[in-house]
Design a protein around this motif. Structure first.
Motif, short mmCIF file in Angstrom:
data_model
loop_
_atom_site.label_atom_id
_atom_site.label_comp_id
_atom_site.label_asym_id
_atom_site.label_seq_id
_atom_site.Cartn_x
_atom_site.Cartn_y
_atom_site.Cartn_z
N TYR A 1 -0.59 -26.70 -28.44
CA TYR A 1 -0.76 -26.23 -27.07
C TYR A 1 0.56 -26.18 -26.29
O TYR A 1 0.59 -25.66 -25.18
N SER A 2 1.65 -26.70 -26.88
CA SER A 2 2.96 -26.57 -26.23
C SER A 2 3.70 -25.32 -26.69
O SER A 2 4.60 -24.83 -26.00
N VAL A 3 3.32 -24.80 -27.85
CA VAL A 3 3.98 -23.62 -28.41
C VAL A 3 3.76 -22.41 -27.49
O VAL A 3 2.65 -22.15 -27.04
N GLY A 4 4.84 -21.69 -27.20
CA GLY A 4 4.76 -20.52 -26.34
C GLY A 4 4.99 -20.82 -24.88
O GLY A 4 5.18 -19.91 -24.07
N ASP A 5 4.98 -22.11 -24.53
CA ASP A 5 5.26 -22.52 -23.16
C ASP A 5 6.77 -22.65 -22.99
O ASP A 5 7.54 -22.54 -23.94
N ILE B 1 6.33 -31.93 -22.90
CA ILE B 1 5.75 -31.29 -24.07
C ILE B 1 5.76 -32.33 -25.19
O ILE B 1 6.41 -33.37 -25.08
N TYR B 2 5.02 -32.07 -26.24
CA TYR B 2 4.84 -33.08 -27.27
C TYR B 2 5.31 -32.60 -28.64
O TYR B 2 5.15 -31.43 -28.99
N VAL B 3 5.89 -33.55 -29.39
CA VAL B 3 6.15 -33.32 -30.80
C VAL B 3 5.25 -34.27 -31.59
O VAL B 3 4.87 -35.34 -31.10
N GLU B 4 4.91 -33.89 -32.81
CA GLU B 4 4.02 -34.70 -33.64
C GLU B 4 4.43 -34.59 -35.10
O GLU B 4 5.18 -33.68 -35.49
N ASN B 5 3.96 -35.56 -35.89
CA ASN B 5 4.16 -35.47 -37.33
C ASN B 5 2.79 -35.34 -38.00
O ASN B 5 1.75 -35.31 -37.34
N CYS B 6 2.79 -35.30 -39.31
CA CYS B 6 1.54 -35.07 -40.05
C CYS B 6 0.62 -36.28 -40.04
O CYS B 6 -0.55 -36.17 -40.44
N VAL C 1 9.12 -22.66 -26.17
CA VAL C 1 8.90 -23.65 -27.23
C VAL C 1 8.47 -22.93 -28.49
O VAL C 1 7.47 -22.20 -28.49
N PRO C 2 9.18 -23.13 -29.61
CA PRO C 2 8.89 -22.38 -30.84
C PRO C 2 7.75 -23.00 -31.65
O PRO C 2 7.36 -24.14 -31.43
N GLU C 3 7.25 -22.23 -32.59
CA GLU C 3 6.24 -22.76 -33.52
C GLU C 3 6.89 -23.74 -34.47
O GLU C 3 8.06 -23.57 -34.82
#
Length: 242
Positions: A198-202, A215-220, A240-242
């Motif tokens: 939901y942060s991608v494209g913002d 905005i958030y980053v995450e791992n697997c 914010v990129p994919e």
């Protein structure tokens, strides 16, 4: 009725044209003669302070007593600048780091990046300064109505001293799951992460209201972390990129 001597008028005009042309040529020659191609480079400032650190940054932070704490002894720390206000993402502060920890230095001045570049080594005379907490982070500054404040611009050079021995710090590469409070105000590089969908494209920051945006980053494994960007950052409008 008066007769006008056209030939005489033409001769006078030609005469003035010749004078203007000669003057123009002389001016060009004069200006050309003033141009120098062998510019002398300004002398580079040399910073070799006769000073030594007495305390590590972590030892300084350990002096904090959960309330605004005055440093009233001859405490001197040194650290490498890892962040400044160049991008606009930070405001009136720089961050320094040594082998033990990092800390934010609050300075009441603009364009700090012109003097304190990333990779510069600086010494800080802490006697007379305060360590306090703001935003759950320990900072070094002055007493501002009982809270940690910024060092006044005329006093900055009395406390901060540059050195020529600076070497840029290589960020520690860690997994997101390993992030904890010990890395606060240090330079790190996260691996194997992505931005949440939901942060991608913002945009990174709020460029309309000039406010911070999270905005958030995450791992697997489901771990995540907030990335906060100021609306004044020069990359706030980047997508914010994919």
């Amino acid at each position: 009725m008066h007769k006008i001597n056209i030939n005489k008028k033409v001769n006078v005009m030609n005469k003035y044209k010749k004078i203007i042309s000669i003057f123009s040529i002389s001016l060009i020659v004069l200006l050309s003669a003033c141009v120098k191609n062998d510019f002398t480079k300004p002398a580079k400032a040399v910073y070799n302070p006769n000073i030594k650190a007495t305390t590590t940054i972590q030892e300084l932070k350990d002096l904090y007593t959960n309330e605004l704490t005055l440093i009233d002894t001859n405490v001197i720390i040194k650290g490498t600048v890892i962040a400044n206000d160049k991008s606009g993402n930070l405001y009136k502060s720089i961050f320094i780091q040594d082998s033990t920890a990092g800390i934010q230095i609050s300075l009441n001045a603009y364009n700090l990046c012109n003097k304190y570049h990333t990779g510069d080594l600086i010494y800080i005379k802490c006697n007379g300064l305060y360590i306090g907490e703001y935003g759950k982070q320990i900072q070094l500054g002055t007493d501002y109505e009982g809270s940690v404040g910024r060092i006044a611009e005329p006093l900055i050079d009395s406390y901060l001293i540059k050195s020529d021995d600076g070497i840029p710090i290589v960020p520690k590469t860690i997994n997101l799951s390993a992030v904890n409070g010990s890395f606060v105000n240090e330079l790190i590089q996260l691996k194997n992460v992505q931005f949440k969908r939901y942060s991608v494209g913002d945009t990174y920051g709020d460029i309309v209201l000039k406010e911070d945006k999270d905005i958030y980053v995450e791992n697997c494994d489901g771990n995540s972390m907030i990335i906060r960007t100021s609306g004044y950052a020069d990359f706030a409008s980047d997508i914010v990129p994919e």
